[in-house]
Design an enzyme around this catalytic site. Structure first.
Site, PDB file in Angstrom:
ATOM      1  N   ARG A  68       0.846  -1.236  -0.102  1.00 28.53           N
ATOM      2  CA  ARG A  68      -0.064  -0.093  -0.047  1.00 28.53           C
ATOM      3  C   ARG A  68       0.876   1.378  -0.005  1.00 28.53           C
ATOM      4  NH1 ARG A  68      -2.993  -3.079   3.450  1.00 28.53           N
ATOM      5  NH2 ARG A  68      -1.132  -4.345   3.283  1.00 28.53           N
ATOM      6  N   THR A  69       2.082   1.063   0.816  1.00 23.89           N
ATOM      7  CA  THR A  69       2.769   2.595   0.707  1.00 23.89           C
ATOM      8  C   THR A  69       3.345   3.072  -0.469  1.00 23.89           C
ATOM      9  OG1 THR A  69       3.123   2.137   3.070  1.00 23.89           O
ATOM     10  CG2 THR A  69       4.590   3.601   2.011  1.00 23.89           C
TER      11      THR A  69
ATOM     12  N   LYS B 260      22.168  -6.167  -6.920  1.00 20.89           N
ATOM     13  CA  LYS B 260      23.811  -6.369  -7.073  1.00 20.89           C
ATOM     14  C   LYS B 260      24.468  -5.792  -6.310  1.00 20.89           C
ATOM     15  CE  LYS B 260      22.588  -6.692 -12.040  1.00 20.89           C
ATOM     16  NZ  LYS B 260      22.694  -6.059 -13.535  1.00 20.89           N
TER      17      LYS B 260
ATOM     18  N   ARG C 103      11.908   3.816   1.280  1.00 17.06           N
ATOM     19  CA  ARG C 103      11.739   2.610   2.494  1.00 17.06           C
ATOM     20  C   ARG C 103      13.089   1.631   2.389  1.00 17.06           C
ATOM     21  NH1 ARG C 103       6.470  -0.942   3.700  1.00 17.06           N
ATOM     22  NH2 ARG C 103       6.132   1.068   4.418  1.00 17.06           N
TER      23      ARG C 103
ATOM     24  N   HIS D   5       7.872   6.276  10.495  1.00 14.09           N
ATOM     25  CA  HIS D   5       7.055   6.106   9.093  1.00 14.09           C
ATOM     26  C   HIS D   5       6.108   7.350   9.219  1.00 14.09           C
ATOM     27  CE1 HIS D   5       4.928   4.405   5.803  1.00 14.09           C
ATOM     28  NE2 HIS D   5       4.490   3.409   6.368  1.00 14.09           N
TER      29      HIS D   5
HETATM   30  C1  NCD Z   1       3.355  -0.920   8.081  1.00 17.11           C
HETATM   31  C2  NCD Z   1       5.264  -0.784   7.687  1.00 17.11           C
HETATM   32  O1  NCD Z   1       5.603  -1.095   6.721  1.00 17.11           O
HETATM   33  O2  NCD Z   1       5.827  -0.234   8.616  1.00 17.11           O
HETATM   34  N1  NCD Z   1       2.769  -0.940   6.986  1.00 17.11           N
HETATM   35  C3  NCD Z   1       2.370   0.182   6.211  1.00 17.11           C
HETATM   36  O3  NCD Z   1       3.296   0.839   5.628  1.00 17.11           O
HETATM   37  N2  NCD Z   1       1.242   0.261   5.952  1.00 17.11           N
HETATM   38  C4  NCD Z   1       3.333  -1.829   9.184  1.00 17.11           C
HETATM   39  C5  NCD Z   1       3.707  -3.170   9.092  1.00 17.11           C
HETATM   40  O4  NCD Z   1       4.328  -3.588   8.016  1.00 17.11           O
HETATM   41  O5  NCD Z   1       3.155  -4.116   9.673  1.00 17.11           O
END
Ligand code: NCD
Length: 310
Positions: A54-55, A82, A104, A134
């Site tokens: 989703r992110t 790599k 990320r 986050h």
């Molecule tokens: C979270 C994350 O990746 O930190 N998910 C998200 O971004 N919606 C929480 C998780 O992975 O449990």
């Protein structure tokens, strides 16, 4: 604001401004033609070293709705696999003219490193750095609370309970920081092994009994996924004991106030930290959180790339 790597980059006013910009931008998502010209000619790179559904999709759609060009770098299918260093990847993206890098990364502090390295001119948005932060998730959660509970700019007196794997949760940390900034009070609850003592330095109350925490009648019950992928050893005796003590099961759901909301950042493990009854309950706002993620990421990209709403 050039970068958003941490909630500590925000003041109370700038956080509230982002929430109100998000509210305004959300209306674009209900239109027939879901597009604004704001970021035409800008290039946004999604640089993801950790899995995400989703992110990443949310950042991609958000950038596209603002007319930016979007490139997705996925660590498993690019030269990142790599062994290219973060510095070389950053220099490459700089050479290609990236205006914003949404990153990320499994390492805490990675986004700060990128933003302060001097390697790039681009803005950096932290989409999760290991167990650390986050910030856009915290903003979309705050927007959801604001809308669902009719808070306006006043979060004072709001009681939020965050439950489960606090230790590995960047969602918990960013939420605690933002909610404190906005004036809400936060309680965390989880087994001793998954609640680090240092968390109290962020200004939260700690409970090790879910039922006692629910008895305090929080208006928000936020369930967290157990992040097994970040655990090098077993941190609780068994799945069944975790479910017994920490799942939001139907019985506990009946203790949640009728006008409270149930949240989860996703991905949910139904039957584990959250029962299907709770995930699908009318008080559950998990899909509203996803929808709000779009508006918040539009507001953040707009803010870092063009200084916010005109
Ligand atoms: C979270 C994350 O990746 O930190 N998910 C998200 O971004 N919606 C929480 C998780 O992975 O449990």
């Amino acid at each position: 604001m050039k970068h958003l790597v941490s909630i500590s980059d925000l003041s109370r006013d700038s956080a509230l401004q982002l929430l109100s910009d998000s509210e305004q931008l959300a209306s674009v998502n209900d239109r027939d033609i879901k597009k604004l010209p704001t970021l035409r000619g800008k290039t946004v790179v999604n640089l993801f070293y950790e899995n995400s559904t989703r992110t990443r999709i949310s950042f991609e759609i958000a950038a596209k709705r603002l007319s930016a060009d979007v490139i997705n770098f996925d660590a498993s299918t690019s030269s990142l696999s790599k062994g290219e260093s973060l510095r070389d990847t950053a220099l490459t993206l700089q050479a290609l003219g990236a205006d914003a890098i949404v990153m990320r990364h499994p390492m805490a502090g990675a986004a700060t490193r990128l933003a302060t390295s001097g390697w790039i001119d681009a803005s950096v948005v932290n989409a999760g750095d290991g167990p650390h932060e986050h910030p856009t998730q915290a903003l979309l959660d705050a927007l959801t609370m604001q809308q669902q509970l009719g808070l306006g700019d006043d979060f004072s007196g709001l009681k939020v309970l965050i439950v489960g794997d606090i230790l590995h949760s960047r969602v918990a940390r960013s939420n605690i920081m933002l909610l404190n900034l906005l004036g809400a009070s936060v309680t965390v609850a989880g087994p001793h092994s998954l609640v680090p003592l240092e968390i109290s330095s962020l200004g939260v109350k700690i409970h090790h009994d879910f039922d006692q925490a629910l008895a305090e009648k929080p208006s928000v019950v936020m369930m967290l996924r157990v992040q097994a992928e970040r655990m090098s050893k077993e941190l609780f005796p068994s799945a069944s004991s975790y479910i017994k003590l920490w799942s939001l099961n139907p019985e506990r759901l009946s203790q949640v106030e009728s006008d409270a909301i149930v949240m989860h950042p996703g991905p949910m493990n139904r039957g584990f930290e959250i029962s299907s009854a709770a995930a699908d309950d009318p008080r559950s706002v998990v899909l509203r959180q996803v929808t709000n993620g779009l508006a918040v990421r539009m507001a953040v990209l707009q803010q870092v790339l063009s200084g916010g709403l005109e």
